[in-house]
Design an enzyme around this catalytic site. Structure first.
Site, PDB file in Angstrom:
ATOM      1  N   ASN A 210      26.155   9.231  82.582  1.00 53.16           N
ATOM      2  CA  ASN A 210      26.556   9.014  83.980  1.00 53.16           C
ATOM      3  C   ASN A 210      26.264   7.568  84.387  1.00 53.16           C
ATOM      4  O   ASN A 210      25.529   7.301  85.345  1.00 53.16           O
ATOM      5  CB  ASN A 210      25.830   9.998  84.900  1.00 53.16           C
ATOM      6  CG  ASN A 210      26.605  10.272  86.171  1.00 53.16           C
ATOM      7  OD1 ASN A 210      27.620   9.636  86.448  1.00 53.16           O
ATOM      8  ND2 ASN A 210      26.128  11.216  86.965  1.00 53.16           N
ATOM      9  N   HIS A 241      22.292  15.003  94.409  1.00 56.70           N
ATOM     10  CA  HIS A 241      22.903  16.095  93.654  1.00 56.70           C
ATOM     11  C   HIS A 241      23.059  17.365  94.487  1.00 56.70           C
ATOM     12  O   HIS A 241      23.999  18.127  94.268  1.00 56.70           O
ATOM     13  CB  HIS A 241      22.078  16.401  92.396  1.00 56.70           C
ATOM     14  CG  HIS A 241      22.423  15.531  91.229  1.00 56.70           C
ATOM     15  ND1 HIS A 241      21.859  14.297  91.024  1.00 56.70           N
ATOM     16  CD2 HIS A 241      23.298  15.715  90.209  1.00 56.70           C
ATOM     17  CE1 HIS A 241      22.356  13.758  89.918  1.00 56.70           C
ATOM     18  NE2 HIS A 241      23.231  14.591  89.413  1.00 56.70           N
TER      19      HIS A 241
END
EC number: 2.3.1.-
Length: 387
Positions: A210, A241
């Site tokens: 990521n 998140h």
């Protein structure tokens, strides 16, 4: 999509803040290169945030890279000469992304096939199965932990590689040419699969997983934090998140793992790099340790809830948590000086001169009409990418 737009809005806000409300000498080289010195129009702002290429799965890109692509500016590249002379500048026509897109679509297909066949036969939840924990030996449990978490990764490989391919197919993501003259379409790539699977350190894994989110966290939090930047960055990542408790358990565990891995690397690694044979053995050991630490850390991220996560950790006697704390007590952590002084100390003289000229022209800066500023901006971006 909500997570991606959050990244874009906040990153652009900081880039505008750096370009219009902070002194040039207070910025790091990367912040100078990304600084936006003219307020975007409403159309530019909405285009950056809501363009079809990255609206679903990203990946995040800087506002300057996006506007450069949208406005169709020619790519001005540099190739360093072997004798260390000044870089040679030349113009190139826009290269074709077809080969890069085809390769990435092939990776997408293989990842999807792996996910639909192998992943379902290796559920992560089986790590907390009562019968499995009662009957399986420690080596078997460790091996299953590793393969089950490895099998959970292809769905991310599929989504991020497909998003990257979509941007490349539209012509976005060209980074220049390598030393062999081969085109590079990895400007906004989000992962490097080979480096992930063969990581020999916790940092190496995070740097290749990521990628654009890691850069976002570095730019908006780590470089700007006044204390405990590592802890603040992991907490921000957990909040970004979502609200599942498993995210917070993973990232809090990640803080311990990162600090412990950094301490071990700083205090031990230099003893094992002299001999190639010893270095190979060291790499094998660190690969095994890294894969174990990563798998151990991300189990709550997959399980999401508190009870199953604590069931897993208690079945392992919180062994890596305890080991990380002991490592931090035994080995000193070397402080890394952050801030503009460090960055300016390694900054080449010619780059500082360009930035001084840019500062003098700050009030008349234009991202579209001033050809000198465009060339300077591209030069700065290319140097940052090489670093």
């Amino acid at each position: 999509p909500m997570m991606i737009i959050t990244q874009k809005i906040t990153s652009l806000a900081f880039e505008i803040h750096d370009g219009m409300f902070r002194k040039n000498e207070d910025l790091t080289p990367s912040q100078r290169c990304l600084a936006v010195r003219r307020m975007p129009s409403l159309l530019e702002y909405l285009s950056y945030n809501c363009n079809f290429m990255g609206i679903l799965a990203g990946p995040l890109c800087s506002y300057k890279d996006y506007i450069t692509f949208i406005e169709g500016r020619s790519y001005q590249l540099q190739q360093s000469e072997a004798n260390g002379k000044e870089d040679t500048k030349y113009e190139q026509t826009d290269p074709s992304p077809n080969i890069a897109v085809a390769q990435k679509l092939l990776i997408c297909g293989l990842s999807l096939l792996f996910h639909m066949t192998i992943t379902k036969t290796l559920p992560v939840e089986y790590n907390i199965d009562d019968n499995f924990r009662a009957t399986a030996s420690w080596p078997v449990r460790f091996f299953y932990l590793y393969v089950s978490l490895m099998a959970a990764r292809p769905k991310y490989y599929f989504a991020w590689t497909l998003a990257d391919a979509i941007n490349n197919a539209a012509g976005f993501g060209f980074r220049g040419y390598d030393k062999n003259g081969v085109t590079r379409w990895d400007l906004i790539s989000n992962l490097r699969i080979q480096q992930i699977e063969f990581s020999t350190s916790f940092k190496m894994f995070l740097d290749n997983w990521n990628i654009q989110t890691a850069l976002w966290l570095k730019r908006v939090c780590y470089e700007r934090a006044t204390f405990s930047p590592t802890i603040q960055t992991f907490i921000l990542s957990a909040i970004w998140h979502g609200v599942y408790p498993g995210y917070y358990l993973t990232f809090l565990t990640g803080v311990l793992m990162t600090l412990a891995a950094r301490a071990i690397r700083n205090n031990i690694r230099h003893y094992f790099v002299e001999s190639p044979a010893v270095k190979l053995c060291y790499d094998i050991v660190t690969w095994v340790a890294t894969q174990a630490a990563i798998s151990y850390t991300v189990v709550p991220f997959v399980l999401l809830s508190v009870k199953p996560s604590f069931t897993f950790y208690s079945s392992c006697y919180f062994c890596l948590h305890i080991a990380s704390i002991l490592v931090l007590l035994v080995f000193p952590l070397k402080r890394t000086e952050k801030g503009s002084k460090k960055h300016e100390s390694v900054q080449p003289v010619w780059s500082r001169k360009l930035e001084e000229e840019s500062f003098l022209q700050k009030n008349s800066y234009s991202t579209t009409n001033n050809s000198f500023s465009q060339k300077q901006e591209i030069t700065c971006r290319y140097q940052a990418l090489k670093q």
